[in-house]
Motif scaffolding. Structure first.
Motif, mmCIF file in Angstrom:
data_model
loop_
_atom_site.group_PDB
_atom_site.id
_atom_site.type_symbol
_atom_site.label_atom_id
_atom_site.label_comp_id
_atom_site.label_asym_id
_atom_site.label_seq_id
_atom_site.Cartn_x
_atom_site.Cartn_y
_atom_site.Cartn_z
ATOM 1 N N PRO A 131 -9.095 58.436 -2.030
ATOM 2 C CA PRO A 131 -9.617 58.411 -3.400
ATOM 3 C C PRO A 131 -11.141 58.276 -3.468
ATOM 4 N N LEU A 132 -11.733 57.591 -2.485
ATOM 5 C CA LEU A 132 -13.198 57.496 -2.457
ATOM 6 C C LEU A 132 -13.825 58.849 -2.136
ATOM 7 N N TYR A 133 -13.209 59.602 -1.232
ATOM 8 C CA TYR A 133 -13.692 60.951 -0.945
ATOM 9 C C TYR A 133 -13.625 61.815 -2.203
ATOM 10 N N ILE A 134 -12.516 61.709 -2.922
ATOM 11 C CA ILE A 134 -12.337 62.512 -4.136
ATOM 12 C C ILE A 134 -13.391 62.147 -5.167
ATOM 13 N N SER A 135 -13.628 60.855 -5.348
ATOM 14 C CA SER A 135 -14.646 60.415 -6.303
ATOM 15 C C SER A 135 -16.019 60.967 -5.940
ATOM 16 N N SER A 136 -16.372 60.870 -4.679
ATOM 17 C CA SER A 136 -17.663 61.379 -4.220
ATOM 18 C C SER A 136 -17.765 62.895 -4.397
ATOM 19 N N TYR A 137 -16.691 63.591 -4.086
ATOM 20 C CA TYR A 137 -16.659 65.056 -4.212
ATOM 21 C C TYR A 137 -16.846 65.472 -5.666
ATOM 22 N N LEU A 138 -16.162 64.789 -6.575
ATOM 23 C CA LEU A 138 -16.317 65.104 -7.995
ATOM 24 C C LEU A 138 -17.739 64.820 -8.471
ATOM 25 N N TYR A 195 -1.683 62.743 -16.496
ATOM 26 C CA TYR A 195 -1.410 61.802 -15.417
ATOM 27 C C TYR A 195 -1.060 62.596 -14.165
ATOM 28 N N LEU A 196 -1.882 62.400 -13.129
ATOM 29 C CA LEU A 196 -1.767 63.143 -11.883
ATOM 30 C C LEU A 196 -1.360 62.214 -10.754
ATOM 31 N N MET A 197 -0.406 62.673 -9.946
ATOM 32 C CA MET A 197 -0.029 61.944 -8.743
ATOM 33 C C MET A 197 -0.416 62.796 -7.544
ATOM 34 N N GLY A 198 -1.146 62.210 -6.616
ATOM 35 C CA GLY A 198 -1.524 62.888 -5.385
ATOM 36 C C GLY A 198 -1.327 61.943 -4.215
ATOM 37 N N GLY A 199 -1.756 62.368 -3.053
ATOM 38 C CA GLY A 199 -1.635 61.531 -1.868
ATOM 39 C C GLY A 199 -0.497 61.988 -0.967
ATOM 40 N N GLU A 230 -5.137 68.901 -0.006
ATOM 41 C CA GLU A 230 -6.454 68.259 -0.018
ATOM 42 C C GLU A 230 -6.836 67.835 -1.429
ATOM 43 N N GLY A 231 -6.905 66.522 -1.641
ATOM 44 C CA GLY A 231 -7.144 65.975 -2.967
ATOM 45 C C GLY A 231 -8.473 66.361 -3.578
ATOM 46 N N GLU A 232 -9.505 66.524 -2.744
ATOM 47 C CA GLU A 232 -10.822 66.878 -3.288
ATOM 48 C C GLU A 232 -10.749 68.206 -4.030
ATOM 49 N N ASP A 233 -10.154 69.205 -3.403
ATOM 50 C CA ASP A 233 -10.092 70.526 -4.013
ATOM 51 C C ASP A 233 -9.119 70.573 -5.182
ATOM 52 N N ASP A 280 -2.633 77.843 -4.791
ATOM 53 C CA ASP A 280 -3.628 77.897 -5.847
ATOM 54 C C ASP A 280 -5.042 78.100 -5.308
ATOM 55 N N PHE A 281 -5.177 78.142 -3.991
ATOM 56 C CA PHE A 281 -6.494 78.304 -3.398
ATOM 57 C C PHE A 281 -6.630 79.706 -2.820
ATOM 58 N N PRO A 282 -7.822 80.291 -2.898
ATOM 59 C CA PRO A 282 -7.985 81.673 -2.464
ATOM 60 C C PRO A 282 -7.860 81.904 -0.967
ATOM 61 N N ASP A 283 -8.125 80.910 -0.140
ATOM 62 C CA ASP A 283 -8.096 81.093 1.306
ATOM 63 C C ASP A 283 -6.779 80.555 1.859
ATOM 64 N N PRO A 284 -5.853 81.420 2.262
ATOM 65 C CA PRO A 284 -4.558 80.934 2.736
ATOM 66 C C PRO A 284 -4.649 80.148 4.034
#
Length: 191
Positions: free
Chosen positions: A57-64, A125-129, A151-154, A176-180
């Motif tokens: 979650p800290l990585y995600i916060s920083s990425y955002l 409300y999102l659940m990840g991890g 990958e939670g950041e993306d 949902d991501f362009p690079d398979p």
């Protein structure tokens, strides 16, 4: 002769989106208010030797933040998942709530989501991890609007960028991501 590799901090900071660029991205509206929650695992986590809170979650916060968002991060590891009593706290005013979830935290996360939904029923409300990536249907069945796999950041950036045009009941996956090649083939690891 060795090349001189130096990091220009000004260029790095300029790579972030300025607030006015974000307002244009949202057609004059402010970007979504995002709350990222690191839940406590309670007694179940304490029973597992050498278990530590996730730093995802800290990585995600920083990425955002690097993409122009200003998420609020709440660490409930030492607070036993007790929400603040002050209803003016930013945790109660979010547009998007993102929970990082391991299987040992799922019941507590579900409970916390229910408490927040009573105060803020229109938020997403999102659940990840790890647990969400392995078993996304548990999150949807529990009432989460969106389950993020991979990958939670993306995933979080994609969700923040699409707000408010999000579909409730969606599972955001590797497709949902362009690079398979960017994400694993979930069909192999999660038949």
């Amino acid at each position: 002769m060795a090349k001189n590799f130096s990091l220009n901090l000004n260029n790095l900071l300029e790579s972030r989106l300025a607030p006015e660029e974000h307002n244009r991205h949202y057609h004059g509206n402010s970007p979504p208010k995002i709350v990222i929650i690191q839940p406590s695992g309670g007694a179940a986590t304490q029973a597992v030797p050498n278990s530590f809170p996730s730093i995802g979650p800290l990585y995600i916060s920083s990425y955002l933040k690097n993409h122009g968002y200003e998420p609020h991060f709440y660490d409930f590891v030492l607070k036993n998942n007790k929400l603040p009593e002050d209803r003016n706290d930013p945790i109660f005013k979010a547009d998007i709530y993102a929970f990082s979830t391991q299987i040992t935290q799922f019941r507590e996360v579900k409970k916390m989501m229910g408490e927040l939904r009573k105060v803020n029923p229109n938020a997403f409300y999102l659940m990840g991890g790890p647990f969400a990536s392995r078993s996304p249907n548990y999150g949807l069945d529990a009432g989460f609007d969106i389950v993020g796999r991979g990958e939670g950041e993306d995933v979080m950036l994609q969700i923040a960028d699409k707000f408010p045009n999000l579909k409730r009941g969606a599972v955001i996956t590797a497709e949902d991501f362009p690079d398979p090649n960017f994400m694993p083939d979930w069909g192999v690891s999660n038949p």
